[in-house]
Design a protein around this motif. Sequence first.
Motif, PDB file in Angstrom:
ATOM      1  N   GLU A 197      22.797 -11.968  19.493  1.00  0.00           N
ATOM      2  CA  GLU A 197      21.629 -12.522  18.821  1.00  0.00           C
ATOM      3  C   GLU A 197      20.373 -12.356  19.678  1.00  0.00           C
ATOM      4  N   ALA A 198      20.526 -12.421  21.004  1.00  0.00           N
ATOM      5  CA  ALA A 198      19.373 -12.250  21.890  1.00  0.00           C
ATOM      6  C   ALA A 198      18.747 -10.872  21.699  1.00  0.00           C
ATOM      7  N   VAL A 199      19.605  -9.843  21.576  1.00  0.00           N
ATOM      8  CA  VAL A 199      19.110  -8.497  21.312  1.00  0.00           C
ATOM      9  C   VAL A 199      18.467  -8.440  19.930  1.00  0.00           C
ATOM     10  N   GLY A 200      19.117  -9.092  18.955  1.00  0.00           N
ATOM     11  CA  GLY A 200      18.587  -9.103  17.598  1.00  0.00           C
ATOM     12  C   GLY A 200      17.218  -9.737  17.512  1.00  0.00           C
TER      13      GLY A 200
ATOM     14  N   GLU B 155      16.057 -14.350  11.047  1.00  0.00           N
ATOM     15  CA  GLU B 155      17.449 -14.789  10.914  1.00  0.00           C
ATOM     16  C   GLU B 155      18.405 -13.705  11.410  1.00  0.00           C
ATOM     17  N   TYR B 156      19.499 -14.140  12.020  1.00  0.00           N
ATOM     18  CA  TYR B 156      20.539 -13.263  12.532  1.00  0.00           C
ATOM     19  C   TYR B 156      21.785 -13.445  11.675  1.00  0.00           C
ATOM     20  N   ASP B 157      22.304 -12.379  11.097  1.00  0.00           N
ATOM     21  CA  ASP B 157      23.465 -12.452  10.215  1.00  0.00           C
ATOM     22  C   ASP B 157      24.737 -12.479  11.057  1.00  0.00           C
ATOM     23  N   MET B 158      25.153 -13.681  11.417  1.00  0.00           N
ATOM     24  CA  MET B 158      26.319 -13.828  12.278  1.00  0.00           C
ATOM     25  C   MET B 158      27.588 -13.301  11.607  1.00  0.00           C
ATOM     26  N   LYS B 159      27.714 -13.534  10.302  1.00  0.00           N
ATOM     27  CA  LYS B 159      28.914 -13.117   9.584  1.00  0.00           C
ATOM     28  C   LYS B 159      29.075 -11.604   9.641  1.00  0.00           C
ATOM     29  N   ASN B 160      28.012 -10.868   9.458  1.00  0.00           N
ATOM     30  CA  ASN B 160      28.071  -9.401   9.511  1.00  0.00           C
ATOM     31  C   ASN B 160      28.226  -8.912  10.943  1.00  0.00           C
ATOM     32  N   ASN B 161      27.454  -9.473  11.845  1.00  0.00           N
ATOM     33  CA  ASN B 161      27.355  -8.914  13.196  1.00  0.00           C
ATOM     34  C   ASN B 161      28.531  -9.249  14.093  1.00  0.00           C
TER      35      ASN B 161
ATOM     36  N   GLU C 244      29.213  -1.757  11.832  1.00  0.00           N
ATOM     37  CA  GLU C 244      28.589  -0.474  12.158  1.00  0.00           C
ATOM     38  C   GLU C 244      27.102  -0.612  12.440  1.00  0.00           C
ATOM     39  N   PHE C 245      26.546  -1.778  12.149  1.00  0.00           N
ATOM     40  CA  PHE C 245      25.114  -1.986  12.393  1.00  0.00           C
ATOM     41  C   PHE C 245      24.848  -3.483  12.531  1.00  0.00           C
ATOM     42  N   MET C 246      23.749  -3.816  13.167  1.00  0.00           N
ATOM     43  CA  MET C 246      23.297  -5.199  13.248  1.00  0.00           C
ATOM     44  C   MET C 246      22.410  -5.500  12.036  1.00  0.00           C
ATOM     45  N   ARG C 247      22.591  -6.674  11.476  1.00  0.00           N
ATOM     46  CA  ARG C 247      21.808  -7.066  10.298  1.00  0.00           C
ATOM     47  C   ARG C 247      20.980  -8.303  10.633  1.00  0.00           C
ATOM     48  N   ILE C 248      19.669  -8.203  10.478  1.00  0.00           N
ATOM     49  CA  ILE C 248      18.770  -9.313  10.758  1.00  0.00           C
ATOM     50  C   ILE C 248      17.690  -9.378   9.681  1.00  0.00           C
ATOM     51  N   LYS C 249      17.144 -10.565   9.495  1.00  0.00           N
ATOM     52  CA  LYS C 249      16.039 -10.731   8.550  1.00  0.00           C
ATOM     53  C   LYS C 249      14.736 -10.821   9.339  1.00  0.00           C
ATOM     54  N   VAL C 250      13.718 -10.103   8.859  1.00  0.00           N
ATOM     55  CA  VAL C 250      12.419 -10.101   9.529  1.00  0.00           C
ATOM     56  C   VAL C 250      11.321 -10.326   8.493  1.00  0.00           C
ATOM     57  N   LYS C 251      10.165 -10.706   8.995  1.00  0.00           N
ATOM     58  CA  LYS C 251       8.971 -10.812   8.158  1.00  0.00           C
ATOM     59  C   LYS C 251       8.050  -9.656   8.525  1.00  0.00           C
ATOM     60  N   LEU C 252       7.736  -8.820   7.529  1.00  0.00           N
ATOM     61  CA  LEU C 252       6.898  -7.653   7.756  1.00  0.00           C
ATOM     62  C   LEU C 252       5.446  -7.965   7.419  1.00  0.00           C
TER      63      LEU C 252
ATOM     64  N   THR D 229      17.903   3.099  15.257  1.00  0.00           N
ATOM     65  CA  THR D 229      17.153   3.389  14.038  1.00  0.00           C
ATOM     66  C   THR D 229      17.232   2.189  13.104  1.00  0.00           C
ATOM     67  N   CYS D 230      16.214   2.054  12.270  1.00  0.00           N
ATOM     68  CA  CYS D 230      16.112   0.918  11.369  1.00  0.00           C
ATOM     69  C   CYS D 230      16.215   1.387   9.921  1.00  0.00           C
ATOM     70  N   LYS D 231      16.983   0.664   9.134  1.00  0.00           N
ATOM     71  CA  LYS D 231      17.051   0.892   7.694  1.00  0.00           C
ATOM     72  C   LYS D 231      16.748  -0.428   6.989  1.00  0.00           C
ATOM     73  N   TYR D 232      16.012  -0.344   5.889  1.00  0.00           N
ATOM     74  CA  TYR D 232      15.538  -1.526   5.178  1.00  0.00           C
ATOM     75  C   TYR D 232      16.330  -1.723   3.887  1.00  0.00           C
ATOM     76  N   GLU D 233      16.890  -2.917   3.718  1.00  0.00           N
ATOM     77  CA  GLU D 233      17.656  -3.218   2.513  1.00  0.00           C
ATOM     78  C   GLU D 233      16.725  -3.535   1.349  1.00  0.00           C
ATOM     79  N   ARG D 234      17.058  -3.027   0.168  1.00  0.00           N
ATOM     80  CA  ARG D 234      16.307  -3.274  -1.058  1.00  0.00           C
ATOM     81  C   ARG D 234      14.837  -2.882  -0.911  1.00  0.00           C
ATOM     82  N   LEU D 235      14.615  -1.800  -0.206  1.00  0.00           N
ATOM     83  CA  LEU D 235      13.252  -1.313   0.005  1.00  0.00           C
ATOM     84  C   LEU D 235      12.774  -0.605  -1.251  1.00  0.00           C
ATOM     85  N   GLY D 236      11.628  -1.012  -1.764  1.00  0.00           N
ATOM     86  CA  GLY D 236      11.081  -0.425  -2.977  1.00  0.00           C
ATOM     87  C   GLY D 236      10.272   0.824  -2.689  1.00  0.00           C
TER      88      GLY D 236
END
Length: 232
Positions: free
Chosen positions: A123-126, A138-144, A150-158, A181-188
């Motif tokens: 989480e510190a890295v996240g 937010e840090y997705d503990m369940k996924n991470n 295969e990847f770290m999942r976190i919530k951010v405010k852009l 590298t970063c990939k964005y979920e549900r990116l329009g």
Amino acid sequence: MARFQNLEEHLAYLNIEEEETGDFIFGDEVEEQVNRYELCLVGRFLTEKNINTRAMTTKLADMWKPMMGVNIKEIDPGGPWSFDNAMLAISKIPQGEEPLNVPLWSLEIWIQIHDLPKGFMSEAVGRQLGDFFGEFMEYDMKNNSSIWVEFMRIKVKLDVRKPLKRKKRILRNNGTDFTVTCKYERLGDFCFAYGSVMHTERFCQKNIDNRGEDVQKEWGGWLRAPSRRAAN
């Protein structure tokens, strides 16, 4: 005989300036109890396209499923919830603020951090990566914490006024480095030439300035994360 011969003469003797300029004081007892904004949200779609308000209202109501129904009102006509690939920046309305004055420059979104070596899934890295790609939320503990992750999942405010960030080079203590590298979920929809979620290439100033000539595109569809169901 009447004092005033006609209406015009009567009005000439009237003087309401004193009444108009007198103080009119309201107490706490008249505080508005209805149409308050505590349970209201204000938002705008990040697109230059026109939005079909009726279809959008029906779609959001179907997604949110509010028990008491939903009332969506267009307060300023024109052109991670989205409609027709247009992302929705949304915010609560601060107490005493008018909806049209609420700044809508932020977007909450889940991102995936790929290519992290073993030992860097904490989480510190996240938190540090989250504050680089946006503002960590937010840090997705369940996924991470999964052994198959295969990847770290976190919530951010852009900040939607800034281009999307794509990658980050990280230096280890031993002097070696790696790049995530970063990939964005549900990116329009967004602009491949500028990386902005505020417009598409059709309305990009770079394309307009170059008058149709090929513009280098440093962003692309690869920034979109596949659906988690498909990835699994």
